[in-house]
Design a protein around this motif. Structure first.
Motif, PDB file in Angstrom:
ATOM      1  N   ILE A 326      38.532  58.809  17.595  1.00  0.00           N
ATOM      2  CA  ILE A 326      38.239  59.401  18.900  1.00  0.00           C
ATOM      3  C   ILE A 326      36.744  59.618  19.088  1.00  0.00           C
ATOM      4  O   ILE A 326      36.189  59.306  20.156  1.00  0.00           O
ATOM      5  CB  ILE A 326      39.010  60.727  19.059  1.00  0.00           C
ATOM      6  N   ASP A 327      36.074  60.131  18.061  1.00  0.00           N
ATOM      7  CA  ASP A 327      34.644  60.420  18.170  1.00  0.00           C
ATOM      8  C   ASP A 327      33.816  59.158  18.444  1.00  0.00           C
ATOM      9  O   ASP A 327      32.737  59.252  19.046  1.00  0.00           O
ATOM     10  CB  ASP A 327      34.141  61.102  16.903  1.00  0.00           C
ATOM     11  N   HIS A 328      34.321  58.007  17.999  1.00  0.00           N
ATOM     12  CA  HIS A 328      33.613  56.748  18.222  1.00  0.00           C
ATOM     13  C   HIS A 328      34.200  55.966  19.394  1.00  0.00           C
ATOM     14  O   HIS A 328      33.863  54.792  19.582  1.00  0.00           O
ATOM     15  CB  HIS A 328      33.602  55.910  16.949  1.00  0.00           C
ATOM     16  N   ALA A 329      35.053  56.652  20.165  1.00  0.00           N
ATOM     17  CA  ALA A 329      35.609  56.071  21.392  1.00  0.00           C
ATOM     18  C   ALA A 329      36.230  54.701  21.154  1.00  0.00           C
ATOM     19  O   ALA A 329      36.052  53.772  21.941  1.00  0.00           O
ATOM     20  CB  ALA A 329      34.539  55.987  22.483  1.00  0.00           C
ATOM     21  N   LEU A 330      36.983  54.578  20.059  1.00  0.00           N
ATOM     22  CA  LEU A 330      37.755  53.351  19.834  1.00  0.00           C
ATOM     23  C   LEU A 330      39.043  53.389  20.638  1.00  0.00           C
ATOM     24  O   LEU A 330      39.682  52.364  20.875  1.00  0.00           O
ATOM     25  CB  LEU A 330      38.061  53.189  18.340  1.00  0.00           C
ATOM     26  N   ALA A 331      39.430  54.574  21.048  1.00  0.00           N
ATOM     27  CA  ALA A 331      40.556  54.787  21.947  1.00  0.00           C
ATOM     28  C   ALA A 331      40.332  56.129  22.636  1.00  0.00           C
ATOM     29  O   ALA A 331      39.608  56.982  22.123  1.00  0.00           O
ATOM     30  CB  ALA A 331      41.880  54.791  21.195  1.00  0.00           C
ATOM     31  N   ILE A 332      40.932  56.305  23.803  1.00  0.00           N
ATOM     32  CA  ILE A 332      40.767  57.540  24.563  1.00  0.00           C
ATOM     33  C   ILE A 332      42.119  58.232  24.691  1.00  0.00           C
ATOM     34  O   ILE A 332      43.006  57.741  25.402  1.00  0.00           O
ATOM     35  CB  ILE A 332      40.193  57.268  25.970  1.00  0.00           C
ATOM     36  N   PRO A 333      42.342  59.357  24.005  1.00  0.00           N
ATOM     37  CA  PRO A 333      43.600  60.085  24.164  1.00  0.00           C
ATOM     38  C   PRO A 333      43.821  60.446  25.629  1.00  0.00           C
ATOM     39  O   PRO A 333      42.880  60.793  26.351  1.00  0.00           O
ATOM     40  CB  PRO A 333      43.397  61.336  23.304  1.00  0.00           C
ATOM     41  N   PHE A 334      45.075  60.402  26.050  1.00  0.00           N
ATOM     42  CA  PHE A 334      45.349  60.637  27.464  1.00  0.00           C
ATOM     43  C   PHE A 334      46.432  61.690  27.688  1.00  0.00           C
ATOM     44  O   PHE A 334      46.153  62.772  28.158  1.00  0.00           O
ATOM     45  CB  PHE A 334      45.741  59.321  28.141  1.00  0.00           C
ATOM     46  N   SER A 335      47.687  61.382  27.303  1.00  0.00           N
ATOM     47  CA  SER A 335      48.749  62.332  27.632  1.00  0.00           C
ATOM     48  C   SER A 335      49.947  62.182  26.705  1.00  0.00           C
ATOM     49  O   SER A 335      50.095  61.180  26.005  1.00  0.00           O
ATOM     50  CB  SER A 335      49.220  62.136  29.082  1.00  0.00           C
TER      51      SER A 335
END
Length: 389
Positions: A326-335
């Motif tokens: 997450i910190d390296h924005a390899l994916a964006i948590p959503f819901s």
């Protein structure tokens, strides 16, 4: 399954030889395909043709305000076995008109990915699905909160993940800072602006088109249409996963994953391991700059997998890997699973329940009621289930 006609009819019939048949209260289920379901489903409920229909946000208020339909609407059961997250495609195969090589340059730049992460107003998008309480659906992790525990501590509160859970990824100020840094770096690398961002959606999924419209308007409004050009494309309704996600025919898209067992490792499957369509696998194989970051993430996952004796330590290591992702924005948590509204004649709390697997899809234990479930009944059923649990 007594009848199977693709895109026509599925008929499920109670098995008289089933060992626990006395707990199966529905004799037959008939599923009829209708390509216009999103539009005509609610009307078919009114005419008594079907027993369940989704109520989209575009008609929710009118149904709740109409005394003839207000008591027909209830929610889906909340789940912790599924989550949604935005994925970046590091190996684009889409048509030349969407400039795949320019996208590849952009998505390999961490500041660019961070600008999209900080620039995505998740609550605003989720208002499409639940205008009354969108915040309740948003999560800051890939693993849904409440999924599993070790030593009496909830997984998302371990290690580096705890700090991520306490913040909101949407931050307008940071989004603009990341944007400016990314533009300077990418222009030096030969990237052209605006970067075309191909966003795909399945028109068979209720309100997904509206979500995409909100994302386009909101993110271009914040980051600037001279920085990104979000292009939303529909379809196909059939074989969407194969033809779009698995074939790499998208740039930026909402994806989902369901847990298969009660351990944090199950949530690494979309990004690591033997899963054939893991989102980061091809990023490694392509040898692009992001491969270095992906390799570090994989090393963290492998360290966590190797810890099999101390469960608290295992959870801490998996939390470190997820935080890095997450910190390296390899994916964006959503819901979490999007508990939208429906009209249904089933008490959804009678079905089996688990934080993983397909228990919630089973009809065993459920009764078909004579009347549709109201919101008041739904809340009472939820309270009874929680008390019994």
């Amino acid at each position: 399954l007594s009848d199977f006609a693709p895109q026509q009819t599925h008929v499920y019939t109670k098995n008289a030889s089933y060992w626990d048949k006395d707990k199966v209260y529905i004799d037959q289920i008939v599923e009829t395909y209708n390509s216009q379901y999103n539009t005509v489903g609610p009307q078919m409920v009114k005419t008594g043709e079907i027993d369940q229909a989704d109520i989209g946000s575009d008609i929710l208020d009118s149904w709740l305000l109409d005394p003839n339909t207000a008591d027909l609407v209830s929610k889906y059961r909340a789940k912790v076995d599924y989550s949604y997250f935005y994925c970046f495609n590091f190996n684009p195969t889409f048509d030349a008109e969407y400039e795949p090589e320019n996208w590849r340059l952009a998505v390999n730049n961490e500041n660019f990915r961070q600008s999209l992460m900080a620039g995505l107003d998740r609550v605003r998008e989720l208002s499409v699905l639940d205008p009354n309480d969108p915040q309740s659906l948003a999560i800051n992790s890939v693993t849904p909160p409440g999924f599993t525990n070790a030593d009496g501590k909830e997984y998302t509160q371990f290690g580096d993940l705890a700090a991520i859970m306490a913040r909101d990824s949407f931050d307008e100020t940071k989004a603009l800072e990341y944007r400016d840094a990314a533009r300077a770096e990418l222009e030096a690398a030969g990237c052209t602006f605006p970067v075309k961002v191909l966003v795909r959606y399945n028109p068979a999924t209720v309100d997904w088109d509206k979500e995409c419209a909100v994302v386009e308007q909101q993110m271009e409004g914040l980051l600037g249409s001279d920085y990104i050009d979000i292009i939303t494309v529909a379809g196909p309704e059939s074989n969407f996963l194969t033809e779009v996600r698995r074939s790499g025919d998208y740039a930026f898209m909402k994806c989902g994953w369901g847990a298969d067992y009660a351990d944090p490792q199950t949530w690494t499957d979309p990004f690591y391991g033997d899963y054939k369509y893991a989102f980061l696998t091809e990023a490694m194989e392509a040898g692009d700059p992001v491969a270095v970051t992906v390799a570090e993430y994989r090393a963290l996952v492998e360290a966590a997998i190797a810890e099999t004796s101390d469960m608290a330590r295992r959870y801490e290591l998996f939390a470190a890997a997820e935080a890095y992702l997450i910190d390296h924005a390899l994916a964006i948590p959503f819901s979490t699973s999007q508990t939208s509204y429906q009209v249904v004649r089933l008490n959804v709390f009678e079905t089996q329940y688990a934080p993983f697997g397909v228990s919630g899809l089973r009809y065993k234990g459920q009764h078909l009621q004579s009347d549709y479930v109201s919101m008041e009944q739904f809340e009472a059923n939820l309270a009874a289930w929680e008390a019994a649990r």
